[in-house]
Structures are given as structure tokens and as C-alpha cells.
Design a protein around this motif. Structure first.
Motif, PDB file in Angstrom:
ATOM      1  N   GLY A   1       0.856  -1.177   0.000  1.00  0.00           N
ATOM      2  CA  GLY A   1       0.000   0.000   0.000  1.00  0.00           C
ATOM      3  C   GLY A   1       0.890   1.226   0.000  1.00  0.00           C
ATOM      4  N   LEU A   2       0.999   1.889  -1.141  1.00  0.00           N
ATOM      5  CA  LEU A   2       1.972   2.963  -1.311  1.00  0.00           C
ATOM      6  C   LEU A   2       1.297   4.325  -1.121  1.00  0.00           C
ATOM      7  CD1 LEU A   2       4.019   1.534  -4.308  1.00  0.00           C
ATOM      8  CD2 LEU A   2       4.325   1.164  -1.843  1.00  0.00           C
ATOM      9  N   VAL A   3       1.867   5.127  -0.242  1.00  0.00           N
ATOM     10  CA  VAL A   3       1.265   6.395   0.158  1.00  0.00           C
ATOM     11  C   VAL A   3       1.560   7.464  -0.891  1.00  0.00           C
ATOM     12  CG1 VAL A   3       1.178   8.169   1.938  1.00  0.00           C
ATOM     13  CG2 VAL A   3       1.450   5.757   2.577  1.00  0.00           C
ATOM     14  N   VAL A   4       0.512   7.988  -1.496  1.00  0.00           N
ATOM     15  CA  VAL A   4       0.620   8.958  -2.584  1.00  0.00           C
ATOM     16  C   VAL A   4       0.472  10.376  -2.034  1.00  0.00           C
ATOM     17  CG1 VAL A   4      -0.509   9.825  -4.671  1.00  0.00           C
ATOM     18  CG2 VAL A   4      -0.238   7.353  -4.321  1.00  0.00           C
ATOM     19  N   LEU A   5       1.310  11.283  -2.544  1.00  0.00           N
ATOM     20  CA  LEU A   5       1.179  12.700  -2.217  1.00  0.00           C
ATOM     21  C   LEU A   5       0.943  13.563  -3.450  1.00  0.00           C
ATOM     22  CD1 LEU A   5       3.903  13.118   0.546  1.00  0.00           C
ATOM     23  CD2 LEU A   5       1.437  12.847   0.826  1.00  0.00           C
ATOM     24  N   GLY A   6       1.153  13.011  -4.639  1.00  0.00           N
ATOM     25  CA  GLY A   6       0.942  13.807  -5.842  1.00  0.00           C
ATOM     26  C   GLY A   6       1.068  12.967  -7.100  1.00  0.00           C
ATOM     27  N   TRP A   7       0.964  13.635  -8.231  1.00  0.00           N
ATOM     28  CA  TRP A   7       0.978  12.948  -9.517  1.00  0.00           C
ATOM     29  C   TRP A   7       2.271  12.187  -9.756  1.00  0.00           C
ATOM     30  CZ3 TRP A   7      -1.770  11.065 -13.299  1.00  0.00           C
ATOM     31  CH2 TRP A   7      -1.156  10.773 -14.523  1.00  0.00           C
TER      32      TRP A   7
ATOM     33  N   ALA B   1       4.745  -1.023 -10.252  1.00  0.00           N
ATOM     34  CA  ALA B   1       3.894  -2.213 -10.173  1.00  0.00           C
ATOM     35  C   ALA B   1       3.844  -2.934 -11.509  1.00  0.00           C
ATOM     36  CB  ALA B   1       2.493  -1.820  -9.730  1.00  0.00           C
ATOM     37  N   GLU B   2       3.727  -2.180 -12.586  1.00  0.00           N
ATOM     38  CA  GLU B   2       3.708  -2.785 -13.916  1.00  0.00           C
ATOM     39  C   GLU B   2       5.032  -3.487 -14.205  1.00  0.00           C
ATOM     40  OE1 GLU B   2       1.917  -3.119 -17.987  1.00  0.00           O
ATOM     41  OE2 GLU B   2       1.263  -3.162 -15.903  1.00  0.00           O
TER      42      GLU B   2
ATOM     43  N   ASP C   1       4.588  10.826  -7.701  1.00  0.00           N
ATOM     44  CA  ASP C   1       4.801   9.559  -7.006  1.00  0.00           C
ATOM     45  C   ASP C   1       3.741   8.534  -7.405  1.00  0.00           C
ATOM     46  OD1 ASP C   1       2.806  10.810  -5.512  1.00  0.00           O
ATOM     47  OD2 ASP C   1       3.960  10.886  -3.664  1.00  0.00           O
ATOM     48  N   ALA C   2       2.502   8.960  -7.640  1.00  0.00           N
ATOM     49  CA  ALA C   2       1.481   8.012  -8.098  1.00  0.00           C
ATOM     50  C   ALA C   2       1.877   7.388  -9.429  1.00  0.00           C
ATOM     51  CB  ALA C   2       0.129   8.708  -8.217  1.00  0.00           C
ATOM     52  N   THR C   3       2.439   8.188 -10.314  1.00  0.00           N
ATOM     53  CA  THR C   3       2.913   7.683 -11.599  1.00  0.00           C
ATOM     54  C   THR C   3       4.058   6.696 -11.403  1.00  0.00           C
ATOM     55  OG1 THR C   3       2.285   9.726 -12.727  1.00  0.00           O
ATOM     56  CG2 THR C   3       3.931   8.343 -13.818  1.00  0.00           C
ATOM     57  N   ALA C   4       5.005   7.066 -10.552  1.00  0.00           N
ATOM     58  CA  ALA C   4       6.146   6.192 -10.283  1.00  0.00           C
ATOM     59  C   ALA C   4       5.699   4.860  -9.694  1.00  0.00           C
ATOM     60  CB  ALA C   4       7.122   6.887  -9.327  1.00  0.00           C
ATOM     61  N   PHE C   5       4.751   4.895  -8.774  1.00  0.00           N
ATOM     62  CA  PHE C   5       4.296   3.674  -8.113  1.00  0.00           C
ATOM     63  C   PHE C   5       3.561   2.762  -9.095  1.00  0.00           C
ATOM     64  CE2 PHE C   5       3.758   6.358  -3.987  1.00  0.00           C
ATOM     65  CZ  PHE C   5       5.122   6.518  -3.913  1.00  0.00           C
TER      66      PHE C   5
ATOM     67  N   MET D   1      12.004   7.451  -7.761  1.00  0.00           N
ATOM     68  CA  MET D   1      10.891   6.947  -6.956  1.00  0.00           C
ATOM     69  C   MET D   1      10.378   5.617  -7.485  1.00  0.00           C
ATOM     70  SD  MET D   1       8.491  10.010  -5.568  1.00  0.00           S
ATOM     71  CE  MET D   1       8.203  10.786  -7.162  1.00  0.00           C
ATOM     72  N   GLU D   2      10.408   5.445  -8.803  1.00  0.00           N
ATOM     73  CA  GLU D   2      10.004   4.162  -9.376  1.00  0.00           C
ATOM     74  C   GLU D   2      10.927   3.052  -8.890  1.00  0.00           C
ATOM     75  OE1 GLU D   2       9.567   1.908 -13.694  1.00  0.00           O
ATOM     76  OE2 GLU D   2       9.652   4.094 -13.632  1.00  0.00           O
ATOM     77  N   GLN D   3      12.218   3.309  -8.865  1.00  0.00           N
ATOM     78  CA  GLN D   3      13.151   2.289  -8.391  1.00  0.00           C
ATOM     79  C   GLN D   3      12.928   1.971  -6.911  1.00  0.00           C
ATOM     80  OE1 GLN D   3      15.152   0.433 -10.373  1.00  0.00           O
ATOM     81  NE2 GLN D   3      14.020   1.576 -11.940  1.00  0.00           N
ATOM     82  N   ALA D   4      12.683   2.998  -6.097  1.00  0.00           N
ATOM     83  CA  ALA D   4      12.418   2.768  -4.680  1.00  0.00           C
ATOM     84  C   ALA D   4      11.124   1.977  -4.485  1.00  0.00           C
ATOM     85  CB  ALA D   4      12.339   4.106  -3.941  1.00  0.00           C
ATOM     86  N   ALA D   5      10.122   2.288  -5.289  1.00  0.00           N
ATOM     87  CA  ALA D   5       8.843   1.571  -5.195  1.00  0.00           C
ATOM     88  C   ALA D   5       8.993   0.129  -5.649  1.00  0.00           C
ATOM     89  CB  ALA D   5       7.781   2.284  -6.015  1.00  0.00           C
ATOM     90  N   ARG D   6       9.803  -0.108  -6.673  1.00  0.00           N
ATOM     91  CA  ARG D   6      10.027  -1.490  -7.115  1.00  0.00           C
ATOM     92  C   ARG D   6      10.672  -2.316  -6.003  1.00  0.00           C
ATOM     93  NH1 ARG D   6      12.254  -2.164 -13.212  1.00  0.00           N
ATOM     94  NH2 ARG D   6      11.832  -4.333 -12.579  1.00  0.00           N
TER      95      ARG D   6
END
Length: 277
Positions: free
Chosen positions: A22-28, A38-39, A30-34, A263-268
Motif C-alpha cells: 500500500g503505497l502512500v501517494v502525495l501527488g501525480w 507495479a507494472e 509519485d502516483a505515476t512512479a508507483f 521513486m520508481e526504483q524505490a517503489a520497485r
């Protein structure tokens, strides 16, 4: 469209040895990166709009953003309201198109928490979406202390509220900047025994070492782990690096766009910590 409910993505975790981030979003950005993360990992993701995010961006905008991002990928994406403060907030999120809501009545007396949670659960289920609730209280680093979940209350809470997932307090703490939390595993085992088919949720996932996340995903009913602080740290570092690399840059879009790959790498990495040994 790959929008999913919380139940859609958590139920398989009870038997497949994984958990969902469950990834905490603060804006466009980070939501895009997350979503991209996932993809890339081929895993579901839960995009979460908490109180801070909602204070900055209206719920209808967040709902549209999450749903738009879900259309861009093939993996399941849950549009989740995190820490809904009251019935009105949860009802508004349902009306806006969120596919999951968390009602947080953890600070209330047990009977009141059950009654309010059950009311919101009925609204959510009537709309065909999922609900998460909290029993016990998950505290904050350098803030209000936690109150551990009482295993003796779990069966009643689950039966009377009909929640789809339960956030518990077993030593996990919000806003930890280092992965140093110590969990009460006997308490977790007792909670799981009391409600053996209910997906469990840990808030404060940034305080959990990756090895512990692996253990929880493989061997317990913890099916959802909320992760925010470590991703905000990645954003902050990426922003500082971007500005240091080009101090004359003033274009907001260019500056913020540069934070998406880190952020994408951190989320991965966060996603992998819940699905790989």
C-alpha cells in the motif's frame, strides 16, 4: 481498466506467500512512479490517499488520477482511501470512485469503533468495494504511542463489522525513518488464530526490515503493508539531487519529472520486499 478492490488483491495473499504494497501517494509524480513500478514488477499495487494528501488535493481529483493511472497498466490497481476520519469522508470517497476505503476508528472505544465501522462497511459493500479498519492503535515515531491490538477483541470485531481487511498494532509505528521496528510475533499469531481468513494490514511498513517483510508475506496472514516514509525519503533525495545538478533550473514540471525514475526504483524495491524470498 485494471481497477481492483482491496479484496481482489489481498485474498490471494492468504495462500500464495506474498503481500501487496500500500503505497502512500502525495501527488501525480509519485502516483505515476508507483504505478509504473507495479507494472514493471508484475504485481498489484494499492495507491493510497491519506489525510495529508487529501488536504492538498481534493478527493474527486485523486479518484480520477488513480483511475486514470489504472487504465495505463495491466496489473490490478486499488484506489484506496487511507485513514478515513469519519463516515462523511468515506462516503465521499465511495461516491468519487475509490475502490477501497479505510475507516480509522482506532482511537474510539471498542463498541463505538465497531458500530461506526459496520455502518461504513455496509456503505462500501453496497457500492461493491472493500473496507479496511483498524483495531488497536498504531502510533507515530516521536508522537502518540501505540496501543497493541487485543487478540481477544478480534473475532468479535471481524464478525460484527464484516471488514475485508484489518489493520493491527503489533509494534509497527508510523513515520519511522529507519527499519528498526520489533514486532510482537506471538500477538500476531493470536490475532491470526482469532480470525484465520481475514487479511491483516501493517501500517508503518517503512520501519520493517526487508527480511522481516519477506517473513511476514511468506508465513503469516499479513497481506498488505503500508509504505510511505521510505518513498518520501527517496523523493526528497531525488529532488535535492535534481536541483543540485542544475541550480538554474526553475521549470516546475522539469524538476518534478526528474524525481519519477528514482521513486520508481524505490517503489520497485518496496514491492519486491513483499513477494520475493
Amino acid at each position: 481498466m485494471t481497477l481492483a478492490t482491496l479484496s481482489d488483491v489481498l485474498t490471494p495473499c492468504l495462500t500464495d506467500g506474498t503481500a501487496v504494497a500500500g503505497l502512500v501517494v502525495l501527488g501525480w509524480e509519485d502516483a505515476t512512479a508507483f504505478t509504473r513500478a507495479a507494472e514493471a514488477e508484475g504485481r498489484p499495487v494499492i495507491l493510497q490517499a491519506g489525510p495529508g494528501c487529501r488536504a492538498h488535493t481534493p478527493l474527486p481529483v485523486l479518484a480520477t488520477m488513480f483511475r486514470t493511472l489504472a487504465e495505463s497498466v495491466s496489473v490490478p490497481v486499488v484506489a484506496h482511501l487511507d485513514h478515513g476520519e469519519d463516515i462523511a469522508t468515506c462516503a465521499r470517497a465511495i461516491d468519487c470512485g475509490f475502490t477501497s476505503v479505510m475507516y480509522d476508528g482506532s482511537a474510539l472505544p471498542l463498541d463505538e469503533n465497531i458500530a461506526r465501522t459496520a455502518e461504513i462497511a455496509a456503505l462500501a459493500h453496497a457500492a461493491g468495494i472493500s473496507i479496511e479498519a483498524e483495531l488497536g492503535y498504531v502510533g507515530y515515531a516521536a508522537g502518540k504511542a501505540s496501543q497493541g491490538t487485543d487478540p481477544a477483541q478480534v473475532a468479535r470485531f471481524a464478525k460484527e463489522t464484516r471488514v475485508d481487511a484489518l489493520a493491527i498494532s503489533i509494534g509497527n509505528v508510523h513515520l519511522m525513518t529507519e527499519a528498526s521496528a520489533t514486532l510482537d510475533m506471538p500477538r500476531l499469531a493470536a490475532i491470526q488464530t482469532a480470525a484465520p481468513t481475514l487479511p491483516l494490514v501493517l501500517h508503518g511498513g517503512s520501519g520493517l526490515p526487508f527480511e522481516l517483510r519477506h517473513l511476514l508475506a511468506r508465513g503469516t496472514n499479513v497481506a498488505k503493508v503500508n509504505i510511505g516514509t521510505e518513498l518520501r525519503q527517496a523523493f526528497g533525495q531525488a529532488l535535492r539531487d535534481t536541483l543540485a545538478a542544475d541550480p538554474a533550473q526553475f521549470d516546475r514540471i522539469a524538476i518534478l519529472r526528474a524525481t519519477i525514475p528514482p521513486m520508481e526504483q524505490a517503489a520497485r524495491a518496496a514491492i519486491r520486499s513483499l513477494c520475493q524470498p
